[in-house]
Structures are given as C-alpha cells and as structure tokens.
Design a protein around this motif. Structure first.
Motif, PDB file in Angstrom:
ATOM      1  N   THR A 189       0.838  -1.201   0.000  1.00  0.00           N
ATOM      2  CA  THR A 189       0.000   0.000   0.000  1.00  0.00           C
ATOM      3  C   THR A 189       0.871   1.249   0.000  1.00  0.00           C
ATOM      4  O   THR A 189       0.474   2.276  -0.533  1.00  0.00           O
ATOM      5  CB  THR A 189      -0.952   0.048   1.213  1.00  0.00           C
ATOM      6  N   HIS A 190       2.050   1.155   0.605  1.00  0.00           N
ATOM      7  CA  HIS A 190       2.994   2.278   0.593  1.00  0.00           C
ATOM      8  C   HIS A 190       4.321   1.849   1.209  1.00  0.00           C
ATOM      9  O   HIS A 190       4.410   0.802   1.852  1.00  0.00           O
ATOM     10  CB  HIS A 190       2.429   3.508   1.298  1.00  0.00           C
ATOM     11  N   ALA A 191       5.321   2.700   1.026  1.00  0.00           N
ATOM     12  CA  ALA A 191       6.691   2.353   1.415  1.00  0.00           C
ATOM     13  C   ALA A 191       7.054   2.906   2.792  1.00  0.00           C
ATOM     14  O   ALA A 191       7.874   3.808   2.912  1.00  0.00           O
ATOM     15  CB  ALA A 191       7.673   2.864   0.352  1.00  0.00           C
ATOM     16  N   PRO A 239       8.126   1.682   6.951  1.00  0.00           N
ATOM     17  CA  PRO A 239       8.763   0.533   7.604  1.00  0.00           C
ATOM     18  C   PRO A 239       7.782  -0.436   8.268  1.00  0.00           C
ATOM     19  O   PRO A 239       8.111  -1.603   8.444  1.00  0.00           O
ATOM     20  CB  PRO A 239       9.659   1.174   8.666  1.00  0.00           C
ATOM     21  N   ASP A 240       6.589   0.034   8.635  1.00  0.00           N
ATOM     22  CA  ASP A 240       5.637  -0.901   9.259  1.00  0.00           C
ATOM     23  C   ASP A 240       4.800  -1.644   8.210  1.00  0.00           C
ATOM     24  O   ASP A 240       3.923  -2.432   8.550  1.00  0.00           O
ATOM     25  CB  ASP A 240       4.727  -0.183  10.270  1.00  0.00           C
ATOM     26  N   HIS A 241       5.095  -1.395   6.931  1.00  0.00           N
ATOM     27  CA  HIS A 241       4.394  -2.098   5.842  1.00  0.00           C
ATOM     28  C   HIS A 241       5.390  -2.824   4.930  1.00  0.00           C
ATOM     29  O   HIS A 241       5.068  -3.858   4.370  1.00  0.00           O
ATOM     30  CB  HIS A 241       3.574  -1.105   5.009  1.00  0.00           C
ATOM     31  N   ALA A 242       6.576  -2.240   4.802  1.00  0.00           N
ATOM     32  CA  ALA A 242       7.605  -2.797   3.921  1.00  0.00           C
ATOM     33  C   ALA A 242       8.782  -3.368   4.706  1.00  0.00           C
ATOM     34  O   ALA A 242       9.747  -3.846   4.113  1.00  0.00           O
ATOM     35  CB  ALA A 242       8.100  -1.724   2.953  1.00  0.00           C
ATOM     36  N   GLY A 255      -0.513  11.371  -0.076  1.00  0.00           N
ATOM     37  CA  GLY A 255      -0.537  12.248   1.098  1.00  0.00           C
ATOM     38  C   GLY A 255       0.247  11.566   2.208  1.00  0.00           C
ATOM     39  O   GLY A 255       1.282  12.066   2.655  1.00  0.00           O
ATOM     40  N   HIS A 256      -0.244  10.398   2.631  1.00  0.00           N
ATOM     41  CA  HIS A 256       0.495   9.629   3.637  1.00  0.00           C
ATOM     42  C   HIS A 256       1.905   9.330   3.100  1.00  0.00           C
ATOM     43  O   HIS A 256       2.890   9.427   3.811  1.00  0.00           O
ATOM     44  CB  HIS A 256      -0.268   8.346   3.959  1.00  0.00           C
ATOM     45  N   SER A 257       1.946   8.944   1.828  1.00  0.00           N
ATOM     46  CA  SER A 257       3.196   8.908   1.067  1.00  0.00           C
ATOM     47  C   SER A 257       2.807   9.266  -0.363  1.00  0.00           C
ATOM     48  O   SER A 257       1.622   9.236  -0.706  1.00  0.00           O
ATOM     49  CB  SER A 257       3.847   7.517   1.132  1.00  0.00           C
ATOM     50  N   GLY A 302      -5.599   1.078   3.508  1.00  0.00           N
ATOM     51  CA  GLY A 302      -4.225   1.492   3.754  1.00  0.00           C
ATOM     52  C   GLY A 302      -4.207   2.467   4.927  1.00  0.00           C
ATOM     53  O   GLY A 302      -5.078   2.403   5.808  1.00  0.00           O
ATOM     54  N   ASP A 303      -3.255   3.386   4.921  1.00  0.00           N
ATOM     55  CA  ASP A 303      -3.130   4.328   6.035  1.00  0.00           C
ATOM     56  C   ASP A 303      -3.879   5.635   5.784  1.00  0.00           C
ATOM     57  O   ASP A 303      -3.685   6.611   6.514  1.00  0.00           O
ATOM     58  CB  ASP A 303      -1.653   4.609   6.338  1.00  0.00           C
ATOM     59  N   SER A 304      -4.754   5.663   4.772  1.00  0.00           N
ATOM     60  CA  SER A 304      -5.596   6.847   4.562  1.00  0.00           C
ATOM     61  C   SER A 304      -6.414   7.136   5.809  1.00  0.00           C
ATOM     62  O   SER A 304      -6.568   8.278   6.220  1.00  0.00           O
ATOM     63  CB  SER A 304      -6.580   6.618   3.402  1.00  0.00           C
ATOM     64  N   THR A 351      -5.230  -1.232   7.522  1.00  0.00           N
ATOM     65  CA  THR A 351      -3.893  -1.724   7.810  1.00  0.00           C
ATOM     66  C   THR A 351      -3.545  -1.453   9.275  1.00  0.00           C
ATOM     67  O   THR A 351      -2.645  -2.072   9.823  1.00  0.00           O
ATOM     68  CB  THR A 351      -2.859  -1.104   6.856  1.00  0.00           C
ATOM     69  N   HIS A 352      -4.278  -0.530   9.906  1.00  0.00           N
ATOM     70  CA  HIS A 352      -4.143  -0.313  11.347  1.00  0.00           C
ATOM     71  C   HIS A 352      -5.524  -0.394  11.979  1.00  0.00           C
ATOM     72  O   HIS A 352      -6.322   0.539  11.870  1.00  0.00           O
ATOM     73  CB  HIS A 352      -3.495   1.048  11.635  1.00  0.00           C
ATOM     74  N   GLY A 353      -5.822  -1.537  12.621  1.00  0.00           N
ATOM     75  CA  GLY A 353      -7.102  -1.722  13.299  1.00  0.00           C
ATOM     76  C   GLY A 353      -7.950  -2.789  12.627  1.00  0.00           C
ATOM     77  O   GLY A 353      -7.668  -3.210  11.510  1.00  0.00           O
TER      78      GLY A 353
HETATM   79 ZN   LIG Z   1       1.228   2.380   8.584  1.00  0.00          ZN
END
Ligand SMILES: [Zn+2]
Length: 240
Positions: free
Chosen positions: A70-72, A74-77, A155-157, A174-176, A215-217
């Motif tokens: 979903t994005h680059a 460290p908690d995803h990649a 935005g988040h990345s 994702g982290d949106s 991705t969180h929750g």
């Molecule tokens: Zn995240």
C-alpha cells in the motif's frame, strides 16, 4: 485458546495481524487456483507471523506469487525483503513509492509538524532495499481473484494506495484512515503531506464496498461506507 494467526474476513480473503491488538495488519488473497497475493508485509519482525498465518491458511510460500504494497513505510515494507526472498514473489507497488522501496528509504515526512521534523533527523527507520517487479498507477486493476483495483490516495506517502477487491467487496484503506479505537487519521508526522492525506481520503467515500479493512485496526463489516462517510463529514473534508 491461542489466537488464530489469521481471520478470514470474506471467502479467500484473510487479515493477518502482525502486531498486538490488530495494530498492524497484512492481507492475503487466495485465488481459486491457489495463488496467493499478499498485501503489505509488516515490520522487520513480521515475516515469522505472516509465514505462520500462510501455513495456517494452507498455503506454501511458493504459492505466494505477488506482494502488493500500500505504501513504502517501515511498518508495511519492513518484512518485504525477507518475504520476497522466501516466496520468490513479484513485488508490485505504485510508481511513486517504487523508488523508495528500491532504495530502502522512507519517503519524506511532513516537515510542517514538529514530529515530522524530529523523525526526519533520526537515523534508520527505513527497510531493506527490494526490487520492484511491476509499478502500477491509479485505476489499474490487478489480476487478483476477481480484480484488485488501485485507488491512488497520496498524502500519507506519494504513492500511497487503497485497494478495492471487486469480488469480495473489501476495501483496504491502507493508512488513509486508521481504525484504532475508532476511525482517525494517521499521525501527521508519519505523512509526507498531511493535508493531502485528508483530501484524497474523500475518494473512499465515493467507492462501493461491503467491508472496510484497515492496515491499522480491525475491519468494519457493519455499514462501513456510512462509517467512513460520517467520519469524513465530521472531519469536514467531505460535505455531502
Ligand atoms: Zn502504517
């Protein structure tokens, strides 16, 4: 009883928590032919948990043919390099975050926040550089059981995406938007551009889905679209 290493949220779609309290999640999509697509790989410590979840699901590492990010961050990649090597899967990501994955460097933080300026000065925080086999763009539909649509929500990345799985009606935000003790934004200092995160999250109000997966929750299965629209209205980023 020990907690199961994965939750099947719709047939063939699994959420794999890689941190306590569902704070960080990966996802696995199992196609009819047994091929597995993994979405996100957690922190550097996550691969053991993801491998355990895959064997609980009944999939061998060699059946993982694709890893979507979903994005680059460290908690995803963080677990990407290990899992890419273990499975031999192709890594796919949005074209705007692919350079970060290849270099192992987290995209720039929002320097308008104190936390962002602080994080920017800390060493490390990246992940092991990993080759990206395929870059995707907004609107592209990946060949994952019934189609996985890329919804670019920067935005988040710069290359952050949400993912809409057509067959199951699952939206991975994702982290949106986080679902950690209720819907909320990512902390501003984790974002490249916090204002843009809020603006592009409105895209999630327009889509059709039956499950919002975070991705969180934990996921929301009961009225997820209304919950997200209410949140965006409350936050005054959507008006209708
Ligand atoms: Zn995240």
């Amino acid at each position: 009883m020990a907690k199961a290493p994965a939750t099947e949220i719709r047939p063939g779609v699994y959420r794999i928590p890689t941190a306590p309290w569902d704070l960080v999640n990966s996802y696995a999509f199992v196609d009819d032919d047994g091929q597995v697509t993994l979405v996100d790989t957690g922190t550097k410590a996550a691969p053991k948990k993801i491998s355990a979840a895959l064997s609980w699901i009944g999939s061998a590492p060699s059946q993982v043919t694709r890893i979507v990010l979903t994005h680059a961050h460290p908690d995803h990649a963080g677990g990407l390099n290990t899992l890419a090597n273990e499975t031999g899967a192709d890594v796919v990501a949005h074209e705007a975050d692919a350079p970060s994955l290849r270099s192992g460097r987290t995209p720039a933080r929002d320097l308008s926040s104190f936390g962002g300026r602080l994080l920017e000065r800390l060493p490390g925080g990246g992940f092991t550089p990993t080759e990206v086999a395929e870059e995707f763009v907004d609107g592209q539909v990946l060949d994952v059981g019934g189609g996985l649509e890329v919804v670019h929500t920067p935005g988040h990345s710069p290359g952050h995406v949400a993912l809409l799985h057509h067959r199951s009606g699952i939206l991975i935000t994702g982290d949106s938007i986080f679902n950690v003790r209720g819907l909320r934004w990512s902390p501003a200092f984790f974002c490249t551009n916090f204002q843009l995160t809020k603006k592009t999250a409105t895209r999630l109000a327009e889509l059709d889905y039956e499950v919002a997966a975070f991705t969180h929750g934990p996921q929301i299965t009961d009225g997820p679209r209304d919950a997200i629209r209410d949140f965006l209205r409350r936050e005054r980023v959507a008006t209708d």
